[in-house]
Scaffold this motif. Sequence first.
Motif, PDB file in Angstrom:
ATOM      1  N   ILE A   1       0.269  -5.087   5.608  1.00 26.69           N
ATOM      2  CA  ILE A   1       1.511  -5.312   4.791  1.00 26.69           C
ATOM      3  C   ILE A   1       1.389  -4.314   3.792  1.00 26.69           C
ATOM      4  CG2 ILE A   1       2.150  -7.275   3.208  1.00 26.69           C
ATOM      5  CD1 ILE A   1       0.603  -9.144   4.739  1.00 26.69           C
ATOM      6  N   GLY A   2       2.573  -3.578   3.926  1.00 25.56           N
ATOM      7  CA  GLY A   2       2.420  -2.393   2.866  1.00 25.56           C
ATOM      8  C   GLY A   2       1.291  -1.528   3.254  1.00 25.56           C
ATOM      9  N   SER A   3       0.230  -1.156   2.517  1.00 29.43           N
ATOM     10  CA  SER A   3      -0.801  -0.432   3.037  1.00 29.43           C
ATOM     11  C   SER A   3      -2.023  -1.328   3.084  1.00 29.43           C
ATOM     12  CB  SER A   3      -1.123   0.608   2.033  1.00 29.43           C
ATOM     13  OG  SER A   3      -1.275   0.127   0.620  1.00 29.43           O
TER      14      SER A   3
ATOM     15  N   SER B   1       8.606 -16.328   2.647  1.00 29.83           N
ATOM     16  CA  SER B   1       8.256 -17.024   1.733  1.00 29.83           C
ATOM     17  C   SER B   1       6.918 -16.533   0.924  1.00 29.83           C
ATOM     18  CB  SER B   1       8.149 -18.613   2.067  1.00 29.83           C
ATOM     19  OG  SER B   1       6.775 -18.529   2.850  1.00 29.83           O
ATOM     20  N   MET B   2       6.190 -15.696   1.526  1.00 31.82           N
ATOM     21  CA  MET B   2       4.895 -15.209   1.139  1.00 31.82           C
ATOM     22  C   MET B   2       5.345 -13.913   0.771  1.00 31.82           C
ATOM     23  SD  MET B   2       2.212 -16.516   3.941  1.00 31.82           S
ATOM     24  CE  MET B   2       1.017 -15.615   3.298  1.00 31.82           C
ATOM     25  N   GLY B   3       6.539 -13.249   0.620  1.00 28.30           N
ATOM     26  CA  GLY B   3       6.811 -11.935   0.166  1.00 28.30           C
ATOM     27  C   GLY B   3       6.519 -10.707   1.199  1.00 28.30           C
ATOM     28  N   ILE B   4       6.606 -11.340   2.572  1.00 28.86           N
ATOM     29  CA  ILE B   4       6.302 -10.231   3.619  1.00 28.86           C
ATOM     30  C   ILE B   4       7.543 -10.198   4.343  1.00 28.86           C
ATOM     31  CG2 ILE B   4       4.830  -9.854   5.541  1.00 28.86           C
ATOM     32  CD1 ILE B   4       2.773 -12.058   4.355  1.00 28.86           C
ATOM     33  N   THR B   5       8.006  -8.829   4.346  1.00 32.22           N
ATOM     34  CA  THR B   5       9.321  -8.703   4.826  1.00 32.22           C
ATOM     35  C   THR B   5       9.095  -8.172   6.341  1.00 32.22           C
ATOM     36  OG1 THR B   5       9.377  -6.617   3.964  1.00 32.22           O
ATOM     37  CG2 THR B   5      10.708  -8.457   2.963  1.00 32.22           C
TER      38      THR B   5
ATOM     39  N   ASP C   1      11.999  -6.394  11.372  1.00 29.32           N
ATOM     40  CA  ASP C   1      13.589  -6.476  11.692  1.00 29.32           C
ATOM     41  C   ASP C   1      14.010  -7.680  11.321  1.00 29.32           C
ATOM     42  OD1 ASP C   1      15.863  -7.239  13.114  1.00 29.32           O
ATOM     43  OD2 ASP C   1      15.050  -6.802  15.138  1.00 29.32           O
ATOM     44  N   PRO C   2      15.027  -7.576  10.306  1.00 24.36           N
ATOM     45  CA  PRO C   2      15.740  -8.833   9.478  1.00 24.36           C
ATOM     46  C   PRO C   2      16.340  -9.697  10.192  1.00 24.36           C
ATOM     47  CG  PRO C   2      16.416  -6.629   8.666  1.00 24.36           C
ATOM     48  CD  PRO C   2      15.690  -6.234   9.952  1.00 24.36           C
ATOM     49  N   SER C   3      16.727  -9.383  11.518  1.00 22.51           N
ATOM     50  CA  SER C   3      17.205 -10.357  12.312  1.00 22.51           C
ATOM     51  C   SER C   3      16.404 -11.478  12.850  1.00 22.51           C
ATOM     52  CB  SER C   3      18.021  -9.726  13.478  1.00 22.51           C
ATOM     53  OG  SER C   3      17.080  -9.340  14.313  1.00 22.51           O
ATOM     54  N   TRP C   4      15.064 -11.226  12.920  1.00 22.37           N
ATOM     55  CA  TRP C   4      14.055 -12.312  13.185  1.00 22.37           C
ATOM     56  C   TRP C   4      14.110 -13.572  12.243  1.00 22.37           C
ATOM     57  CZ3 TRP C   4       9.223  -8.463  13.853  1.00 22.37           C
ATOM     58  CH2 TRP C   4       9.388  -7.830  15.013  1.00 22.37           C
ATOM     59  N   GLY C   5      14.662 -13.434  10.897  1.00 17.24           N
ATOM     60  CA  GLY C   5      14.639 -14.468  10.255  1.00 17.24           C
ATOM     61  C   GLY C   5      13.660 -15.134  10.067  1.00 17.24           C
ATOM     62  N   SER C   6      13.652 -16.483  10.062  1.00 20.69           N
ATOM     63  CA  SER C   6      12.406 -17.436  10.009  1.00 20.69           C
ATOM     64  C   SER C   6      11.487 -17.451  11.011  1.00 20.69           C
ATOM     65  CB  SER C   6      12.831 -18.757   9.526  1.00 20.69           C
ATOM     66  OG  SER C   6      13.709 -19.513  10.681  1.00 20.69           O
TER      67      SER C   6
ATOM     68  N   PRO D   1      -3.624 -13.529  -2.821  1.00 17.59           N
ATOM     69  CA  PRO D   1      -2.232 -13.861  -3.358  1.00 17.59           C
ATOM     70  C   PRO D   1      -1.623 -12.811  -3.835  1.00 17.59           C
ATOM     71  CG  PRO D   1      -3.683 -15.935  -4.081  1.00 17.59           C
ATOM     72  CD  PRO D   1      -4.706 -14.677  -3.430  1.00 17.59           C
ATOM     73  N   GLY D   2      -0.501 -12.503  -3.720  1.00 19.95           N
ATOM     74  CA  GLY D   2       0.180 -11.364  -4.285  1.00 19.95           C
ATOM     75  C   GLY D   2       0.501 -10.360  -3.287  1.00 19.95           C
ATOM     76  N   VAL D   3      -0.238 -10.119  -2.347  1.00 23.36           N
ATOM     77  CA  VAL D   3      -0.174  -8.864  -1.435  1.00 23.36           C
ATOM     78  C   VAL D   3       1.307  -9.387  -0.731  1.00 23.36           C
ATOM     79  CG1 VAL D   3      -1.299  -7.801   0.583  1.00 23.36           C
ATOM     80  CG2 VAL D   3      -2.577  -8.751  -1.100  1.00 23.36           C
ATOM     81  N   HIS D   4       1.954  -8.426  -1.015  1.00 16.86           N
ATOM     82  CA  HIS D   4       3.193  -8.440  -0.377  1.00 16.86           C
ATOM     83  C   HIS D   4       3.971  -6.931   0.119  1.00 16.86           C
ATOM     84  CE1 HIS D   4       4.442  -7.791  -4.610  1.00 16.86           C
ATOM     85  NE2 HIS D   4       5.168  -7.208  -4.347  1.00 16.86           N
ATOM     86  N   GLY D   5       5.061  -7.041   0.886  1.00 13.68           N
ATOM     87  CA  GLY D   5       5.602  -5.941   1.109  1.00 13.68           C
ATOM     88  C   GLY D   5       6.160  -5.831   2.510  1.00 13.68           C
ATOM     89  N   HIS D   6       6.283  -4.746   3.144  1.00 17.36           N
ATOM     90  CA  HIS D   6       6.868  -4.853   4.535  1.00 17.36           C
ATOM     91  C   HIS D   6       5.872  -4.663   5.614  1.00 17.36           C
ATOM     92  CE1 HIS D   6      10.007  -3.812   7.188  1.00 17.36           C
ATOM     93  NE2 HIS D   6       9.314  -2.709   7.872  1.00 17.36           N
ATOM     94  N   PHE D   7       5.847  -5.648   6.591  1.00 22.93           N
ATOM     95  CA  PHE D   7       4.816  -5.625   7.696  1.00 22.93           C
ATOM     96  C   PHE D   7       5.060  -4.617   8.699  1.00 22.93           C
ATOM     97  CE2 PHE D   7       2.778  -7.101  11.400  1.00 22.93           C
ATOM     98  CZ  PHE D   7       1.524  -7.456  10.898  1.00 22.93           C
ATOM     99  N   LYS D   8       3.968  -3.997   8.975  1.00 28.20           N
ATOM    100  CA  LYS D   8       3.874  -2.813  10.142  1.00 28.20           C
ATOM    101  C   LYS D   8       2.962  -3.477  11.230  1.00 28.20           C
ATOM    102  CE  LYS D   8       3.394   2.011  10.954  1.00 28.20           C
ATOM    103  NZ  LYS D   8       2.411   2.004  12.048  1.00 28.20           N
ATOM    104  N   TYR D   9       3.478  -3.590  12.399  1.00 26.85           N
ATOM    105  CA  TYR D   9       2.688  -3.762  13.595  1.00 26.85           C
ATOM    106  C   TYR D   9       1.968  -2.615  13.792  1.00 26.85           C
ATOM    107  CZ  TYR D   9       4.540  -8.496  14.832  1.00 26.85           C
ATOM    108  OH  TYR D   9       4.992 -10.007  14.904  1.00 26.85           O
ATOM    109  N   ALA D  10       1.016  -3.105  14.985  1.00 26.15           N
ATOM    110  CA  ALA D  10       0.292  -2.015  15.645  1.00 26.15           C
ATOM    111  C   ALA D  10       1.335  -1.220  16.282  1.00 26.15           C
ATOM    112  CB  ALA D  10      -0.578  -2.518  16.720  1.00 26.15           C
ATOM    113  N   GLU D  11       1.195   0.144  16.574  1.00 25.15           N
ATOM    114  CA  GLU D  11       2.130   1.222  16.969  1.00 25.15           C
ATOM    115  C   GLU D  11       2.846   0.891  18.216  1.00 25.15           C
ATOM    116  OE1 GLU D  11       2.864   3.542  14.989  1.00 25.15           O
ATOM    117  OE2 GLU D  11       4.348   4.316  16.271  1.00 25.15           O
ATOM    118  N   PRO D  12       2.234   0.029  19.293  1.00 26.69           N
ATOM    119  CA  PRO D  12       3.037  -0.121  20.495  1.00 26.69           C
ATOM    120  C   PRO D  12       4.092  -0.931  20.467  1.00 26.69           C
ATOM    121  CG  PRO D  12       0.470  -0.068  20.965  1.00 26.69           C
ATOM    122  CD  PRO D  12       0.764   0.031  19.545  1.00 26.69           C
ATOM    123  N   PHE D  13       4.181  -1.961  19.267  1.00 32.46           N
ATOM    124  CA  PHE D  13       5.287  -2.713  19.170  1.00 32.46           C
ATOM    125  C   PHE D  13       6.255  -1.905  18.629  1.00 32.46           C
ATOM    126  CE2 PHE D  13       1.774  -5.553  18.481  1.00 32.46           C
ATOM    127  CZ  PHE D  13       2.381  -7.178  19.075  1.00 32.46           C
TER     128      PHE D  13
END
Length: 166
Positions: free
Chosen positions: A66-68, A127-131, A134-139, A151-163
């Motif tokens: 999540i971020g770094s 809802s936890m601030g984790i984006t 792919d925005p189309s995944w929605g909920s 609490p408070g750790v938020h940001g863009h989620f990055k999966y393992a490279e193969p994803f």
Amino acid sequence: MIIRRETAPDRPEIFAVVEAAFPDSVEAQLLRELFAAREYLPQLSLVAEGAGGEILGHVITTRGWIGSTPSLGLGPIAVAPQRQRQGIGSALMRASIDAANAMGESTLVLLGSTDYYPRFGFVPADSMGITSPDPSWGSHFMALALDAHVPGVHGHFKYAEPFNAL
Ligand SMILES: CC(C)(COP(=O)(O)OP(=O)(O)OC[C@H]1O[C@@H](n2cnc3c(N)ncnc32)[C@H](O)[C@@H]1OP(=O)(O)O)[C@@H](O)C(=O)NCCC(=O)NCCS
């Protein structure tokens, strides 16, 4: 049935279960790549083994961020088609959550059914601030705060490279 870590001799049976659960889909190839990835975590690749020693299901959770901040991404999860809806998937999910907690991990995310995963405590990740990647995944992109969640750790989620190659 027992839930335990996978071992190398389990792999052919694991792939057979995944290919049966996801016919004509990318999951088996994704799993092959996750097994070889540096984000692979042996403590979080679990099988459900039947009374006769047969593999009934498998789940993998790999390192993500999540971020770094290190985090975890769960999936794929698969149960042999003839053994679905008997509680095996739930047992694999609970064992994954327990193992992640035992490792002191903070957050587990996944992409999946909003009918299934909320029963384990997952909520929409945004809802936890984790984006989501792919925005189309929605909920359908969901997260679970583990015991060591900060609490408070938020940001863009990055999966393992193969994803990223999907
Ligand atoms: C999803 C899966 C792992 C669940 O495992 P399972 O052993 O069948 O699940 P359980 O028996 O623990 O739970 C069954 C419950 O989950 C629900 N459920 C199972 N799969 C579901 C799905 N894809 N969508 C919505 N609900 C689902 C069932 O309706 C049932 O609900 P109920 O308890 O209210 O009747 C399994 O069905 C499977 O391998 N499916 C094909 C592959 C897949 O879609 N994997 C998930 C995406 S990574």
